[in-house]
Design a protein around this motif. Structure first.
Motif, mmCIF file in Angstrom:
data_model
loop_
_atom_site.group_PDB
_atom_site.id
_atom_site.type_symbol
_atom_site.label_atom_id
_atom_site.label_comp_id
_atom_site.label_asym_id
_atom_site.label_seq_id
_atom_site.Cartn_x
_atom_site.Cartn_y
_atom_site.Cartn_z
ATOM 1 N N THR A 72 55.771 -3.054 -76.696
ATOM 2 C CA THR A 72 55.449 -2.233 -77.853
ATOM 3 C C THR A 72 54.268 -2.877 -78.560
ATOM 4 O O THR A 72 54.394 -3.962 -79.132
ATOM 5 C CB THR A 72 56.641 -2.126 -78.813
ATOM 6 N N HIS A 73 53.103 -2.220 -78.513
ATOM 7 C CA HIS A 73 51.909 -2.751 -79.148
ATOM 8 C C HIS A 73 51.983 -2.568 -80.665
ATOM 9 O O HIS A 73 52.737 -1.728 -81.187
ATOM 10 C CB HIS A 73 50.667 -2.043 -78.611
ATOM 11 N N LEU A 74 51.173 -3.315 -81.383
ATOM 12 C CA LEU A 74 51.171 -3.238 -82.843
ATOM 13 C C LEU A 74 50.747 -1.870 -83.355
ATOM 14 O O LEU A 74 51.063 -1.506 -84.488
ATOM 15 C CB LEU A 74 50.231 -4.305 -83.422
ATOM 16 N N SER A 75 50.058 -1.093 -82.533
ATOM 17 C CA SER A 75 49.618 0.243 -82.938
ATOM 18 C C SER A 75 50.732 1.282 -82.898
ATOM 19 O O SER A 75 50.539 2.418 -83.342
ATOM 20 C CB SER A 75 48.469 0.711 -82.035
ATOM 21 N N SER A 76 51.897 0.916 -82.392
ATOM 22 C CA SER A 76 52.988 1.877 -82.235
ATOM 23 C C SER A 76 53.461 2.419 -83.584
ATOM 24 O O SER A 76 53.668 1.660 -84.540
ATOM 25 C CB SER A 76 54.168 1.213 -81.513
ATOM 26 N N ARG A 77 53.664 3.729 -83.646
ATOM 27 C CA ARG A 77 54.226 4.344 -84.856
ATOM 28 C C ARG A 77 55.615 3.814 -85.157
ATOM 29 O O ARG A 77 56.067 3.835 -86.302
ATOM 30 C CB ARG A 77 54.280 5.861 -84.695
ATOM 31 N N SER A 78 56.304 3.340 -84.141
ATOM 32 C CA SER A 78 57.661 2.842 -84.352
ATOM 33 C C SER A 78 57.670 1.592 -85.229
ATOM 34 O O SER A 78 58.684 1.280 -85.874
ATOM 35 C CB SER A 78 58.341 2.546 -83.009
ATOM 36 N N LEU A 79 56.551 0.863 -85.274
ATOM 37 C CA LEU A 79 56.461 -0.334 -86.111
ATOM 38 C C LEU A 79 55.989 -0.004 -87.525
ATOM 39 O O LEU A 79 56.350 -0.692 -88.484
ATOM 40 C CB LEU A 79 55.509 -1.355 -85.482
ATOM 41 N N ASN A 80 55.138 1.032 -87.618
ATOM 42 C CA ASN A 80 54.667 1.506 -88.929
ATOM 43 C C ASN A 80 54.084 0.362 -89.760
ATOM 44 O O ASN A 80 54.410 0.188 -90.943
ATOM 45 C CB ASN A 80 55.806 2.183 -89.687
ATOM 46 N N LEU A 81 53.205 -0.421 -89.150
ATOM 47 C CA LEU A 81 52.586 -1.531 -89.868
ATOM 48 C C LEU A 81 51.599 -1.011 -90.910
ATOM 49 O O LEU A 81 50.959 0.035 -90.718
ATOM 50 C CB LEU A 81 51.867 -2.452 -88.880
ATOM 51 N N PRO A 82 51.445 -1.709 -92.024
ATOM 52 C CA PRO A 82 50.515 -1.272 -93.070
ATOM 53 C C PRO A 82 49.082 -1.194 -92.564
ATOM 54 O O PRO A 82 48.671 -1.966 -91.686
ATOM 55 C CB PRO A 82 50.659 -2.358 -94.147
ATOM 56 N N SER A 94 44.471 -6.912 -79.905
ATOM 57 C CA SER A 94 45.855 -7.373 -79.798
ATOM 58 C C SER A 94 46.575 -6.716 -78.631
ATOM 59 O O SER A 94 47.388 -7.347 -77.953
ATOM 60 C CB SER A 94 46.604 -7.087 -81.102
ATOM 61 N N ARG A 95 46.273 -5.439 -78.394
ATOM 62 C CA ARG A 95 46.939 -4.720 -77.299
ATOM 63 C C ARG A 95 46.689 -5.430 -75.966
ATOM 64 O O ARG A 95 47.613 -5.637 -75.174
ATOM 65 C CB ARG A 95 46.442 -3.272 -77.242
ATOM 66 N N ALA A 96 45.427 -5.778 -75.706
ATOM 67 C CA ALA A 96 45.118 -6.465 -74.449
ATOM 68 C C ALA A 96 45.728 -7.862 -74.428
ATOM 69 O O ALA A 96 46.246 -8.315 -73.395
ATOM 70 C CB ALA A 96 43.608 -6.536 -74.252
ATOM 71 N N GLU A 97 45.686 -8.538 -75.567
ATOM 72 C CA GLU A 97 46.282 -9.868 -75.648
ATOM 73 C C GLU A 97 47.784 -9.821 -75.403
ATOM 74 O O GLU A 97 48.363 -10.750 -74.825
ATOM 75 C CB GLU A 97 45.961 -10.496 -77.004
ATOM 76 N N ASP A 98 48.442 -8.727 -75.838
ATOM 77 C CA ASP A 98 49.873 -8.564 -75.557
ATOM 78 C C ASP A 98 50.155 -8.701 -74.074
ATOM 79 O O ASP A 98 51.118 -9.368 -73.653
ATOM 80 C CB ASP A 98 50.359 -7.181 -76.017
#
Length: 290
Positions: A72-82, A94-98
């Motif tokens: 689950t990348h940081l861009s996922s709506r499921s995380l809803n990061l600010p 970050s996605r590629a680093e994941d």
């Protein structure tokens, strides 16, 4: 082939705003199993763009003898990061680093999933991505963005589904909100890859170029590359992101089956050398190679 899934496997990544969670899907039998890293796209749904999405692909590949790892990348709506989170909203780097972190931590993943012990082949790794996930996969294969190289030589092949193309053909919305897409450089994307494009995938919110934009990773990158153009396919490729997904605009079980079969054959050929993927018959599209 019977499969099992374990989710979530949680990895503590220093400096990451939240832990990296992933789903593992694998066959219950077999050894020397190749590894697929699956990068999700974006979209309107809250959980398709996470470890819980892309079941039609992940399940099929696991049934065909692959270990599928879905972060689950940081861009996922499921995380809803600010929106103030560094890297928001797409977190392209970050996605590629994941994905590289996942490869770094295979020992840890094996401890969490002991059913994989001595069963997977860590030298046979491929990356697959859909839409924004295609951008992520392209970075691992050698594409540069904003002059940054995140290529991971441990990744031996890739599959790009409806991926992003050249930067001078993006819309004003992309220029304003996702400016990193303007700097795509495919000239060093040397890792073998299969580019899958739909001839009806206009993606007017992303590009002014029409469906041909999604074939750019084939045309602008050096070989060896293959291009599969699916007839009548829009951005959902018949429904690859989930079963009976409302946002799929080109619902087609036959098209999904073609994606499943052809990508499986390609990945087997690249990682195992056991098949000529172009021998898999389909009336769903055309193939070009270089």
């Amino acid at each position: 082939m019977t499969v099992f899934t374990v989710s979530p496997v949680v990895l503590d990544i220093p400096g990451r705003p939240v832990d990296l969670q992933l789903k593992v899907s694998a066959p219950t039998e077999g050894v020397g199993l190749p590894i697929l890293l699956l990068s999700h796209g974006q979209g309107y749904s809250n959980h398709l763009s996470s470890l819980n999405g892309y079941a039609p692909l992940a399940n099929h590949w696991a049934e065909q003898g692959f270990v599928v790892l879905q972060p689950t990348h940081l861009s996922s709506r499921s995380l809803n990061l600010p929106d103030t989170t560094p890297g928001a909203p797409m977190f392209w780097r970050s996605r590629a680093e994941d994905m590289s972190h996942v490869i770094d931590r295979l020992d840890e993943i094996e401890k969490a999933v002991p059913q994989l012990q001595n069963r997977w082949d860590r030298t046979k790794i491929a990356v697959v991505g859909h839409s924004m996930g295609g951008h992520t996969a392209s970075l691992l294969l050698g594409m540069r963005t904003e002059g940054v190289s995140l290529k991971d030589d441990r990744v031996k092949a890739g599959v790009l589904l409806g991926s992003t193309g050249r930067g001078d053909a993006v819309t004003d919305v992309v220029k304003e909100h996702y400016s990193f897409m303007q700097d795509a450089d495919f000239s060093e994307m040397t890792t073998p890859a299969l580019v899958v494009a739909g001839d009806a995938d206009a993606s007017e919110h992303l590009t002014t170029m029409g469906p041909d934009w999604h074939a750019d990773p084939f045309h602008l990158a050096p070989g060896p590359k293959d291009l599969l153009t699916l007839f009548g396919a829009e951005h959902g490729f018949g429904g690859v992101s989930g079963y009976d997904v409302a946002e799929t605009t080109d619902e087609s079980p036959e098209r999904v089956a073609a994606v499943q079969q052809l990508t499986t054959a390609y990945l087997r050929g690249q990682l195992l050398g056991t098949t000529d993927w172009q021998d898999v018959a389909t009336d769903q599209g055309s193939i070009e190679s270089k």
